[in-house]
Design a protein around this motif. Structure first.
Motif, PDB file in Angstrom:
ATOM      1  N   GLU A  12     163.722 -31.109  22.362  1.00 11.14           N
ATOM      2  CA  GLU A  12     162.493 -30.397  22.000  1.00 11.14           C
ATOM      3  C   GLU A  12     161.952 -29.610  23.186  1.00 11.14           C
ATOM      4  O   GLU A  12     161.413 -28.502  23.022  1.00 11.14           O
ATOM      5  CB  GLU A  12     161.450 -31.398  21.483  1.00 11.14           C
ATOM      6  CG  GLU A  12     161.812 -31.960  20.110  1.00 11.14           C
ATOM      7  CD  GLU A  12     160.913 -33.107  19.699  1.00 11.14           C
ATOM      8  OE1 GLU A  12     159.963 -32.855  18.930  1.00 11.14           O
ATOM      9  OE2 GLU A  12     161.161 -34.258  20.137  1.00 11.14           O
ATOM     10  N   PHE A  13     162.096 -30.165  24.391  1.00 16.25           N
ATOM     11  CA  PHE A  13     161.697 -29.417  25.580  1.00 16.25           C
ATOM     12  C   PHE A  13     162.642 -28.241  25.831  1.00 16.25           C
ATOM     13  O   PHE A  13     162.203 -27.142  26.179  1.00 16.25           O
ATOM     14  CB  PHE A  13     161.675 -30.341  26.801  1.00 16.25           C
ATOM     15  CG  PHE A  13     160.449 -31.201  26.887  1.00 16.25           C
ATOM     16  CD1 PHE A  13     159.233 -30.664  27.274  1.00 16.25           C
ATOM     17  CD2 PHE A  13     160.504 -32.551  26.574  1.00 16.25           C
ATOM     18  CE1 PHE A  13     158.089 -31.448  27.350  1.00 16.25           C
ATOM     19  CE2 PHE A  13     159.372 -33.343  26.651  1.00 16.25           C
ATOM     20  CZ  PHE A  13     158.162 -32.793  27.035  1.00 16.25           C
ATOM     21  N   ILE A  14     163.930 -28.478  25.664  1.00 16.24           N
ATOM     22  CA  ILE A  14     164.901 -27.394  25.859  1.00 16.24           C
ATOM     23  C   ILE A  14     164.582 -26.218  24.944  1.00 16.24           C
ATOM     24  O   ILE A  14     164.614 -25.050  25.357  1.00 16.24           O
ATOM     25  CB  ILE A  14     166.330 -27.910  25.611  1.00 16.24           C
ATOM     26  CG1 ILE A  14     166.762 -28.823  26.755  1.00 16.24           C
ATOM     27  CG2 ILE A  14     167.315 -26.753  25.440  1.00 16.24           C
ATOM     28  CD1 ILE A  14     168.064 -29.554  26.513  1.00 16.24           C
ATOM     29  N   GLU A  15     164.238 -26.530  23.699  1.00  9.75           N
ATOM     30  CA  GLU A  15     163.935 -25.475  22.726  1.00  9.75           C
ATOM     31  C   GLU A  15     162.782 -24.590  23.188  1.00  9.75           C
ATOM     32  O   GLU A  15     162.865 -23.364  23.146  1.00  9.75           O
ATOM     33  CB  GLU A  15     163.593 -26.119  21.378  1.00  9.75           C
ATOM     34  CG  GLU A  15     163.334 -25.124  20.271  1.00  9.75           C
ATOM     35  CD  GLU A  15     163.018 -25.797  18.946  1.00  9.75           C
ATOM     36  OE1 GLU A  15     162.480 -25.117  18.055  1.00  9.75           O
ATOM     37  OE2 GLU A  15     163.297 -27.011  18.795  1.00  9.75           O
ATOM     38  N   ILE A  16     161.706 -25.213  23.655  1.00 12.58           N
ATOM     39  CA  ILE A  16     160.548 -24.413  24.059  1.00 12.58           C
ATOM     40  C   ILE A  16     160.790 -23.703  25.387  1.00 12.58           C
ATOM     41  O   ILE A  16     160.394 -22.543  25.571  1.00 12.58           O
ATOM     42  CB  ILE A  16     159.261 -25.274  24.109  1.00 12.58           C
ATOM     43  CG1 ILE A  16     158.034 -24.372  24.136  1.00 12.58           C
ATOM     44  CG2 ILE A  16     159.251 -26.231  25.274  1.00 12.58           C
ATOM     45  CD1 ILE A  16     156.731 -25.103  23.861  1.00 12.58           C
TER      46      ILE A  16
END
Length: 288
Positions: free
Chosen positions: A69-73
């Protein structure tokens, strides 16, 4: 010119309106009521959460965001600008694994300048840092200058909070059953803080809410005196309490700025309704 973006997790307890105003991005933790899962501050807001909490037979649980989820943002932000740096501010590592998820995501994106910060804070203690960082970025401060401001505030900021009931601390395994029972019978209100590493620690205790408020005011006076302060007041479904406390603070302290926030679902799961807190730092640490 370098573009600086601020990322927080949802335990900063900033509303959508504040995020939009300052251009801050959010990654949500989750709250689980039996079979139902909600994204903190996205699928569930504080008012709805405290209603569900009051009716729940079993205490809800919480979970941190995944590295994915952090990678996505982080990737989405990097795609919007050619030259970007990301400052990612998160709940203390002693309180949640969220910081470690962000660190792992950073390690998987070496091509992006990502600065992950363990704020050693919770709720609007993180929010104050994020707003200050966003203002500094808008004012044209460099990454190094913003990181220095954040570091100075973290070193100076003080959090004091009072839980209305010891039930949630007991259910979460933080105190024993006997302590919770005795505390409830005697109307003991524990006053807690966050230590230098961001862990919860007891500071004092008082019998009843009013005595607890006076104790917190005295602790602040002993620590800060007449120094101009930046203040955040947070509450779990008890706005009137912090509004009254704000009046007392305004009459006793030199306050440069004050913000209010609701304690959101994830933090609320662990402290319960009726909890409130004050977060302060000397204003000169956040002056741009």
């Amino acid at each position: 010119m370098m573009s600086i973006k601020i990322v927080i997790d949802s335990t900063a307890d900033l509303t959508d309106e504040v995020l939009q105003e300052y251009g801050i991005e959010r990654v949500s933790l989750k709250v689980h009521f039996k079979e139902q899962t909600y994204r903190d501050w996205v699928d569930i807001q504080p008012k709805q959460f405290y209603h569900l909490l009051s009716e729940a037979k079993d205490l809800p649980t919480t979970s941190q965001p995944s590295p994915g989820e952090f990678i996505e943002i982080y990737k989405r932000l990097a795609e919007t600008e050619q030259d970007i740096t990301i400052i990612s501010l998160h709940i203390g590592a002693k309180l949640s694994g969220t910081f470690q998820s962000a660190i792992l995501a950073k390690s998987m994106l070496p091509e992006i300048d990502i600065n992950v910060i363990d704020t050693k804070q919770a709720t609007c203690g993180i929010g104050l840092l994020a707003i200050t960082a966003a203002k500094a970025a808008k004012a044209g401060k460099t990454k190094e200058e913003i990181l220095a401001i954040i570091d100075n505030i973290i070193g100076n900021q003080r959090t004091l909070f009072m839980v209305d009931t010891l039930d949630y601390l007991h259910k979460g395994g933080r105190i024993g059953k006997a302590s919770a029972l005795i505390g409830s019978l005697l109307n003991i209100k524990p006053i807690l803080s966050l230590d230098e590493e961001g862990g919860v620690m007891p500071v004092d205790k008082a019998r009843g809410k009013k005595k607890a408020e006076k104790t917190i005011l005295q602790i602040l006076k002993n620590n800060y005196g007449d120094v101009p302060l930046t203040v955040a007041l947070c509450h779990a479904n008890c706005l009137e309490t912090i509004e009254e406390f704000a009046q007392q603070m305004r009459s006793e302290f030199s306050i440069s700025d004050i913000i209010y926030c609701d304690i959101g679902p994830v933090i609320g799961t662990h402290v319960g309704a009726g909890t409130w807190g004050v977060i302060v730092h000397e204003t000169h640490f956040s002056e741009l």
